[in-house]
Each structure stands twice: as C-alpha cells, then as structure tokens.
Design a protein around this motif. Sequence first.
Motif, PDB file in Angstrom:
ATOM      1  N   SER A  29      38.078  38.795  42.427  1.00 33.96           N
ATOM      2  CA  SER A  29      37.595  39.265  41.197  1.00 33.96           C
ATOM      3  C   SER A  29      38.545  38.499  39.983  1.00 33.96           C
ATOM      4  O   SER A  29      39.351  37.826  40.383  1.00 33.96           O
ATOM      5  CB  SER A  29      38.174  40.987  41.298  1.00 33.96           C
ATOM      6  OG  SER A  29      39.608  40.733  41.146  1.00 33.96           O
ATOM      7  N   PRO A  30      37.862  38.866  38.701  1.00 39.32           N
ATOM      8  CA  PRO A  30      38.341  38.118  37.548  1.00 39.32           C
ATOM      9  C   PRO A  30      40.047  38.334  37.477  1.00 39.32           C
ATOM     10  O   PRO A  30      40.800  37.408  36.858  1.00 39.32           O
ATOM     11  CB  PRO A  30      37.689  38.024  36.507  1.00 39.32           C
ATOM     12  CG  PRO A  30      36.726  39.415  36.927  1.00 39.32           C
ATOM     13  CD  PRO A  30      36.525  39.170  38.412  1.00 39.32           C
ATOM     14  N   ARG A  84      27.821  26.381  38.778  1.00 41.76           N
ATOM     15  CA  ARG A  84      28.310  26.724  37.239  1.00 41.76           C
ATOM     16  C   ARG A  84      29.680  26.924  37.367  1.00 41.76           C
ATOM     17  O   ARG A  84      30.168  27.369  38.366  1.00 41.76           O
ATOM     18  CB  ARG A  84      27.539  27.898  36.624  1.00 41.76           C
ATOM     19  CG  ARG A  84      25.692  27.449  36.581  1.00 41.76           C
ATOM     20  CD  ARG A  84      25.085  28.901  35.869  1.00 41.76           C
ATOM     21  NE  ARG A  84      25.478  28.760  34.471  1.00 41.76           N
ATOM     22  CZ  ARG A  84      24.957  29.657  33.738  1.00 41.76           C
ATOM     23  NH1 ARG A  84      24.023  30.610  34.025  1.00 41.76           N
ATOM     24  NH2 ARG A  84      25.164  29.634  32.335  1.00 41.76           N
ATOM     25  N   ILE A  85      30.283  26.862  35.995  1.00 49.63           N
ATOM     26  CA  ILE A  85      31.670  27.217  35.878  1.00 49.63           C
ATOM     27  C   ILE A  85      31.663  28.711  35.321  1.00 49.63           C
ATOM     28  O   ILE A  85      30.862  29.121  34.524  1.00 49.63           O
ATOM     29  CB  ILE A  85      32.398  26.414  34.983  1.00 49.63           C
ATOM     30  CG1 ILE A  85      32.334  25.018  35.501  1.00 49.63           C
ATOM     31  CG2 ILE A  85      33.873  26.911  34.731  1.00 49.63           C
ATOM     32  CD1 ILE A  85      33.169  23.820  34.828  1.00 49.63           C
ATOM     33  N   TYR A  86      32.531  29.616  35.893  1.00 48.63           N
ATOM     34  CA  TYR A  86      32.766  31.110  34.986  1.00 48.63           C
ATOM     35  C   TYR A  86      34.207  31.157  34.643  1.00 48.63           C
ATOM     36  O   TYR A  86      35.035  30.802  35.108  1.00 48.63           O
ATOM     37  CB  TYR A  86      32.605  31.985  36.348  1.00 48.63           C
ATOM     38  CG  TYR A  86      30.849  31.913  36.826  1.00 48.63           C
ATOM     39  CD1 TYR A  86      29.902  32.821  36.121  1.00 48.63           C
ATOM     40  CD2 TYR A  86      30.474  31.116  37.626  1.00 48.63           C
ATOM     41  CE1 TYR A  86      28.498  32.796  36.464  1.00 48.63           C
ATOM     42  CE2 TYR A  86      29.232  30.892  37.915  1.00 48.63           C
ATOM     43  CZ  TYR A  86      28.123  31.838  37.451  1.00 48.63           C
ATOM     44  OH  TYR A  86      27.097  31.997  37.739  1.00 48.63           O
ATOM     45  N   LEU A  87      34.060  31.915  33.679  1.00 47.73           N
ATOM     46  CA  LEU A  87      35.274  32.537  32.903  1.00 47.73           C
ATOM     47  C   LEU A  87      35.639  33.886  33.073  1.00 47.73           C
ATOM     48  O   LEU A  87      34.833  34.675  33.052  1.00 47.73           O
ATOM     49  CB  LEU A  87      35.047  32.432  31.318  1.00 47.73           C
ATOM     50  CG  LEU A  87      36.284  32.823  30.315  1.00 47.73           C
ATOM     51  CD1 LEU A  87      37.620  31.989  30.477  1.00 47.73           C
ATOM     52  CD2 LEU A  87      35.729  33.138  28.869  1.00 47.73           C
ATOM     53  N   ALA A  88      36.946  33.896  33.714  1.00 47.19           N
ATOM     54  CA  ALA A  88      37.361  35.419  33.877  1.00 47.19           C
ATOM     55  C   ALA A  88      37.806  36.027  32.627  1.00 47.19           C
ATOM     56  O   ALA A  88      38.551  35.483  31.809  1.00 47.19           O
ATOM     57  CB  ALA A  88      38.699  35.208  34.761  1.00 47.19           C
ATOM     58  N   LYS A  89      37.221  37.394  32.702  1.00 47.37           N
ATOM     59  CA  LYS A  89      37.131  38.059  31.294  1.00 47.37           C
ATOM     60  C   LYS A  89      37.755  39.222  31.687  1.00 47.37           C
ATOM     61  O   LYS A  89      37.237  40.078  32.718  1.00 47.37           O
ATOM     62  CB  LYS A  89      36.006  38.216  30.573  1.00 47.37           C
ATOM     63  CG  LYS A  89      35.336  36.992  30.036  1.00 47.37           C
ATOM     64  CD  LYS A  89      34.487  36.927  28.959  1.00 47.37           C
ATOM     65  CE  LYS A  89      35.177  37.471  27.661  1.00 47.37           C
ATOM     66  NZ  LYS A  89      34.083  37.151  26.764  1.00 47.37           N
ATOM     67  N   GLY A  90      38.574  39.996  31.017  1.00 46.98           N
ATOM     68  CA  GLY A  90      39.066  41.535  31.335  1.00 46.98           C
ATOM     69  C   GLY A  90      40.476  41.334  31.508  1.00 46.98           C
ATOM     70  O   GLY A  90      41.190  40.433  31.527  1.00 46.98           O
ATOM     71  N   PHE A  91      41.071  42.803  31.699  1.00 49.58           N
ATOM     72  CA  PHE A  91      42.462  42.595  32.025  1.00 49.58           C
ATOM     73  C   PHE A  91      42.618  44.074  33.056  1.00 49.58           C
ATOM     74  O   PHE A  91      41.966  44.926  32.776  1.00 49.58           O
ATOM     75  CB  PHE A  91      43.305  42.670  30.900  1.00 49.58           C
ATOM     76  CG  PHE A  91      42.640  43.814  29.877  1.00 49.58           C
ATOM     77  CD1 PHE A  91      43.103  45.247  29.881  1.00 49.58           C
ATOM     78  CD2 PHE A  91      41.860  43.245  28.670  1.00 49.58           C
ATOM     79  CE1 PHE A  91      42.867  45.838  28.842  1.00 49.58           C
ATOM     80  CE2 PHE A  91      41.714  44.197  27.700  1.00 49.58           C
ATOM     81  CZ  PHE A  91      42.055  45.312  27.929  1.00 49.58           C
ATOM     82  N   PRO A  92      43.820  43.999  33.403  1.00 43.98           N
ATOM     83  CA  PRO A  92      44.136  45.345  34.410  1.00 43.98           C
ATOM     84  C   PRO A  92      43.929  46.371  33.708  1.00 43.98           C
ATOM     85  O   PRO A  92      44.356  46.610  32.565  1.00 43.98           O
ATOM     86  CB  PRO A  92      45.702  45.140  34.865  1.00 43.98           C
ATOM     87  CG  PRO A  92      45.829  43.650  35.123  1.00 43.98           C
ATOM     88  CD  PRO A  92      44.928  42.921  33.613  1.00 43.98           C
ATOM     89  N   GLY A  93      43.338  47.425  34.180  1.00 42.22           N
ATOM     90  CA  GLY A  93      43.073  48.781  33.423  1.00 42.22           C
ATOM     91  C   GLY A  93      41.780  48.861  32.582  1.00 42.22           C
ATOM     92  O   GLY A  93      41.206  49.931  32.086  1.00 42.22           O
ATOM     93  N   ALA A  95      37.674  48.941  31.621  1.00 37.01           N
ATOM     94  CA  ALA A  95      36.493  49.361  32.410  1.00 37.01           C
ATOM     95  C   ALA A  95      35.827  48.288  33.347  1.00 37.01           C
ATOM     96  O   ALA A  95      35.901  47.057  32.889  1.00 37.01           O
ATOM     97  CB  ALA A  95      35.472  49.831  31.443  1.00 37.01           C
ATOM     98  N   PRO A  96      35.431  48.873  34.429  1.00 35.04           N
ATOM     99  CA  PRO A  96      34.894  47.547  35.331  1.00 35.04           C
ATOM    100  C   PRO A  96      34.059  46.733  34.798  1.00 35.04           C
ATOM    101  O   PRO A  96      33.760  45.775  35.161  1.00 35.04           O
ATOM    102  CB  PRO A  96      34.413  48.673  36.460  1.00 35.04           C
ATOM    103  CG  PRO A  96      35.265  49.809  36.289  1.00 35.04           C
ATOM    104  CD  PRO A  96      35.573  50.042  34.802  1.00 35.04           C
ATOM    105  N   GLU A  97      32.950  47.490  33.943  1.00 32.52           N
ATOM    106  CA  GLU A  97      31.969  46.623  33.359  1.00 32.52           C
ATOM    107  C   GLU A  97      32.423  45.460  32.457  1.00 32.52           C
ATOM    108  O   GLU A  97      31.830  44.553  32.049  1.00 32.52           O
ATOM    109  CB  GLU A  97      31.007  47.678  32.453  1.00 32.52           C
ATOM    110  CG  GLU A  97      31.659  48.131  31.358  1.00 32.52           C
ATOM    111  CD  GLU A  97      32.111  49.728  31.680  1.00 32.52           C
ATOM    112  OE1 GLU A  97      32.119  50.331  30.912  1.00 32.52           O
ATOM    113  OE2 GLU A  97      32.286  49.791  33.012  1.00 32.52           O
ATOM    114  N   ASN A  98      33.633  45.871  32.045  1.00 32.11           N
ATOM    115  CA  ASN A  98      34.213  44.583  31.201  1.00 32.11           C
ATOM    116  C   ASN A  98      35.329  43.730  32.032  1.00 32.11           C
ATOM    117  O   ASN A  98      35.855  42.664  31.337  1.00 32.11           O
ATOM    118  CB  ASN A  98      35.385  45.303  30.123  1.00 32.11           C
ATOM    119  CG  ASN A  98      34.600  46.091  29.027  1.00 32.11           C
ATOM    120  OD1 ASN A  98      33.319  45.553  28.789  1.00 32.11           O
ATOM    121  ND2 ASN A  98      35.118  47.225  28.503  1.00 32.11           N
ATOM    122  N   GLN A  99      35.332  43.889  33.260  1.00 33.04           N
ATOM    123  CA  GLN A  99      35.781  43.005  34.160  1.00 33.04           C
ATOM    124  C   GLN A  99      34.760  41.970  34.804  1.00 33.04           C
ATOM    125  O   GLN A  99      34.148  42.518  35.828  1.00 33.04           O
ATOM    126  CB  GLN A  99      36.645  43.661  35.326  1.00 33.04           C
ATOM    127  CG  GLN A  99      37.756  44.480  34.617  1.00 33.04           C
ATOM    128  CD  GLN A  99      38.757  45.053  35.741  1.00 33.04           C
ATOM    129  OE1 GLN A  99      38.725  44.798  36.762  1.00 33.04           O
ATOM    130  NE2 GLN A  99      39.146  46.247  35.506  1.00 33.04           N
TER     131      GLN A  99
END
Length: 264
Positions: A29-30, A84-93, A95-99
């Motif tokens: 996971s990101p 492709r390359i993917y960027l990890a977005k989001g932070f602990p806590g 919302a799942p749709e933002n991770q």
Amino acid sequence: MGTGIEPLPREDYDIDVGLIFHLSKNDYSPIEVKKWVYEALHTGNRTVKYKRPCVRVQYHRAGEELYHVDLAIYAENPFNWDNRIYLAKGFPGSAPENQIWEPADPRGLIENFQRKFQGQDGNRDQFRRIIRYLKRWKDVNFSANGNARPTGIAITACAMNWFQIGTRYNISDGKNYYDDLTSLKNLAQAIINQFDWWTGRMSVCLPVSPRNNLFEKMSDKQMEIFKSRLEAFRDSLSQVELTVDTLTSCHILQEVFGGDFPTS
C-alpha cells in the motif's frame, strides 16, 4: 532545473527529492511504503511528518527552521504490464479513497523542461531567469499559509506554456540584446489572458501524468486576488518601461520583488 530561489526571511529552503522504489504497487500500500521512509528518517535533529504527496523532513538550527526536504515516494516495477511510475499519496488515518498510488512521470517532467530551448543557451538562460523572477514575486506577494500562494511548479508550467523570448534592438551597435523586462511583462499578460471571463478562474496542467490542474486548490476568492496582483505586477513593469531614471525604476521593482532588490 536551475530555477530555484532563496527563501524570504523567516521562511526556509524547500528542497524536493524523489525516491523511486523498485516494487509493484500491487504488493504494497502507499502508506506502508511511506512508513518505511518516515521511520528510517525519524531520528536526530530533525522532525518528520507525513504530507499527502510526500514525507517532509524538517531540519533545524538553534531552534529555528533551516530547510526542509519533501520526499516524494514512487513505485516503479519494470515488469508491470503498464510500465508506469506511481506516486504514493495519503497518510496514516486518511480516508481509504485518499490512500492511492497515483500515476506519475517525474523523469518525464524534468526531460520536458530540459527540452525547452535545448541547444539555445541564451534563450534557456532567459527562460530560467523569468521563472525565478516570477517565483520571487509570488513569494513576496502571497502568504505561504494555505493555498493563496501559487506553487513553484504552477509558475514553471505557466512559463513552459506561455513564455516568449524578449529582446531589444540597440540602435547604437545594431544588435539585439535579451530584454528580461519585456519578456516578464509579456508572460504576466499571457497568464492574465488565461482567466475565464465567466468563471473568473484559470488553469494550467502539469505537462506529464497525472496532468492535473496546478491551480485547482485555489478558492475563487484566492483566484480573484491572484489575477488582481498579476495585473498590478504587469502595470508596475509597464511603469518601469516608461521610466528613464534608473533609481526610480529600482524603487518600483523593490515594491514587487522585495526590499532587497538592488537600487544600484
């Protein structure tokens, strides 16, 4: 890219670094990958925090913020079907749709920039100077808090789209010389021209994936202020064009670029 500027007093240096992990986004996971970086760096005379697009490491000296490094975390697996390359977005806590793993192209962005005026050293130098002028202007004229201040990448994207070489003919020797004032004023006007008369907004997209609008976080009011200050900036540059006295011109430019703009 040669477009960095010194921060204003009481602001710190902003350094952007990309970390590319050779892994499949389907295996981790990101947030898991961002935690690796966070935990590895959470030591010593620095503070580490999660930001949605990166992990920020803040360095201090004598209790004051000295500079920070924003580490963008990427996943790249040459065996992925889409390559492709993917960027990890989001932070602990969050919302799942933002991770999410968001498609990105950090190498393509740099290559896109470097192709601009490739082999034309004088043109490229002016291009970079104009970006630095605009970055300084936006730092002086907009608060760093919230989304009122345009980002550096938004300013760069504007220049990549609408910058034009500025020159002035010198009648005494019959030669053309680079004219940064004309080029900067024309770029300011070109950005103003992008504002929609109905919505009052403008947009400029990242030239590579995910091709998002780099002004999307600005509110309508912030966008209105941005346009108003751009117009004032353009008018100040026009005033300098018409001013014969160098000292007077420098005082006008101090108002838009800050008090440390030279007057001699």
